[in-house]
Every structure is written in C-alpha cells, then in structure tokens.
Design an enzyme around this catalytic site. Structure first.
Site, short mmCIF file in Angstrom:
data_model
loop_
_atom_site.label_atom_id
_atom_site.label_comp_id
_atom_site.label_asym_id
_atom_site.label_seq_id
_atom_site.Cartn_x
_atom_site.Cartn_y
_atom_site.Cartn_z
N CYS A 1 0.83 -1.20 0.00
CA CYS A 1 0.00 0.00 0.00
C CYS A 1 0.87 1.27 0.00
O CYS A 1 1.57 1.52 -0.97
CB CYS A 1 -1.00 -0.03 1.15
SG CYS A 1 -2.42 1.06 0.85
N HIS B 1 -4.27 -4.58 0.83
CA HIS B 1 -3.93 -4.98 2.20
C HIS B 1 -4.28 -6.46 2.40
O HIS B 1 -5.18 -6.80 3.18
CB HIS B 1 -4.68 -4.12 3.21
CG HIS B 1 -4.04 -2.80 3.49
ND1 HIS B 1 -2.89 -2.67 4.23
CD2 HIS B 1 -4.38 -1.55 3.11
CE1 HIS B 1 -2.55 -1.39 4.31
NE2 HIS B 1 -3.44 -0.69 3.63
N GLU C 1 -2.86 -8.59 4.05
CA GLU C 1 -2.64 -9.08 5.41
C GLU C 1 -3.88 -8.92 6.29
O GLU C 1 -3.96 -9.51 7.37
CB GLU C 1 -1.45 -8.36 6.05
CG GLU C 1 -1.74 -6.97 6.63
CD GLU C 1 -1.78 -5.85 5.60
OE1 GLU C 1 -1.87 -4.67 6.01
OE2 GLU C 1 -1.71 -6.15 4.39
#
Length: 270
Positions: A107, A198, A200
């Site tokens: 990001c 994102h 994660e």
C-alpha cells in the site's frame, strides 16, 4: 533452512498489524523468523506505543535477512518528502536494492518505493478506495500462482499511483488491477513487488478501520467511506465476510516461496 524476514511496521494499528503479518506468514511457514522494526527518526521526539514488540531499524541487520516487507501507512495524502522519516526510509530502500533480497512493499509502502525508485507520481482519489474488489490478471506472476482471474482482494487507500507513468516504464509490470484500473500488484527488477492491496487484513480489519475513522470524526459519518462488498448485511453494516481468505493464503505462500528460491541461490529473470 529457516527463512528470516524483516518487517518495517508503519501502520497506525501497530500491534494488530504485527499480529496479522505474523498470522498470515506463520500459516505459510510455521518456522519462519520475523523481526519487526520501526523508523528511529519518527520516534526521536515522541514516545513509543506501549507494549509494542518492535525494535529500531538497523540497516546492518538487513544482511542477515532473506526477505523484507514495508507495510502501508495512513499518510497517502502527505507528500513523500514531508514524511518525517523519509530520509531513513530512502536509506532502507537503497540498502534493500543493493542486497537484492525479495522485497514486498504494501500500500503506502508500495507508493513510496515506486516513487523513490522510478519517479512515479501519486495523486489523490476523489473518494477512498475502501472494500473488497475483484481483480483482473493482466500479466502472469509467480506471486499470483493458484489464483484465477477475478480473485478478490481488499483495498483501503486515499491515493493512487500514476498508471500511465508505470506503463511507460519498461522496468515495471502491472500484474493485477481492479476492473476500474486501480492497482493491485506491480513488479519491478531486483525482486521488487509492489502490493497495493492490504492482503494481510483479517476478517475484522475493515470494521476496525471504519470505526477508527468514525471515532476520529467524533462520530460524524458525513462523507465517510464505508467498506464496499464486505458486509453480508450492507444496510446494517453487519456480518463481515472474509472473501479474500484464499487470495491471502496463496499470495503469502507464493511470496515465501520466492524467498526460499532466493535462499537457494536461484535468480529470477528481471
């Protein structure tokens, strides 16, 4: 051989961020060793968050690592050179480039690295890109192995890199983007991967991010972006759906395989 990964954590929710990365990477490789770092310059005149298991960035430690991740940061609307740890970050970029270990920029981390290495510009979006979106695969990548065209991925950002400038640079390849052209995965030479999603994030991350931004506005949701394609009950903003779980599993497993290939002395064709 045990893989050793370093992560520079620039996110606002630092403890949650480290738990997320530890979980997704640990699922892919339970024996993985992860070291978390923070930029020294950012905390020169401010206290560290309490109970934060991270240590100050030490460039000398990088030579003992097999891969490195730089997280996102909630500063998409700030010019890169105005970030108080920009000089320290660029020193890290230079060292990672010289080591040529697998690098994953996430990001804002991807925006910053792409700007520094290739001079790609950044522009604000009219509204926050916030939700779960299908992705079009434009070019094959080992990091997308096992994922089909239309795979789902979470995005949460206020800015975008200049796509036209990326396309004009022969060293950069766009591998995946949303149907509207919002970037998801770009690669560069020297084992550089720029992830604008994102991946994660766990199933509750979007709810937490929305509530954090709502609280920062004193509860006023006027003009506040709501997560798209995330809740099973959109009207009540209830029942979040973890529709990117398979993408998450495949991507981080693939990235750690790239790290393992580096350990074994195998080289990519850049």
């Amino acid at each position: 051989m045990i893989k050793k990964i370093g992560i520079l954590n620039l996110m606002h929710d630092k403890i949650d961020t480290q738990k997320r990365f530890s979980y997704v990477l640990g699922q892919a490789d339970p024996e993985l060793e992860i070291s978390y770092f923070y930029p020294r310059s950012h905390y020169r005149f401010r206290p560290l968050p309490p109970n934060w298991p991270a240590k100050p960035l030490d460039l000398d430690e990088l030579s003992g690592l097999d891969g490195f991740i730089i997280t996102g940061a909630p500063i998409e609307q700030l010019p890169f050179e105005e970030v108080d740890y920009w000089d320290e970050l660029t020193q890290l970029f230079d060292r990672l480039k010289s080591l040529a270990i697998p690098q994953l920029y996430v990001c804002w981390g991807a925006m910053a690295a792409m700007h520094y290495f290739y001079g790609i510009g950044k522009h604000p979006l009219k509204e926050k890109l916030f939700g779960i979106y299908s992705q079009r695969i434009l070019a094959p990548s080992p990091l997308l192995a096992g994922l089909a065209n239309g795979f789902r991925a979470p995005h949460a950002r206020y800015a975008e890199m200049n796509r036209a400038e990326i396309l004009r640079n022969p060293r950069l390849t766009i591998h995946a983007q949303t149907p509207e052209g919002r970037l998801c995965l770009v690669s560069g030479p020297g084992r550089q991967s720029f992830l604008f999603s994102h991946l994660e994030y766990g199933p509750q991350a979007f709810s937490k991010e929305y509530q954090r931004e709502l609280a920062a506005r004193g509860g006023d949701d006027t003009g506040l972006a709501k997560p798209q394609c995330y809740f099973a009950d959109e009207s009540a903003m209830a029942l979040p759906q973890f529709t990117w779980e398979s993408t998450q599993e495949h991507f981080f497993k693939n990235w750690l395989q790239a790290v393992q290939q580096f350990q074994g002395g195998k080289n990519y064709v850049n």
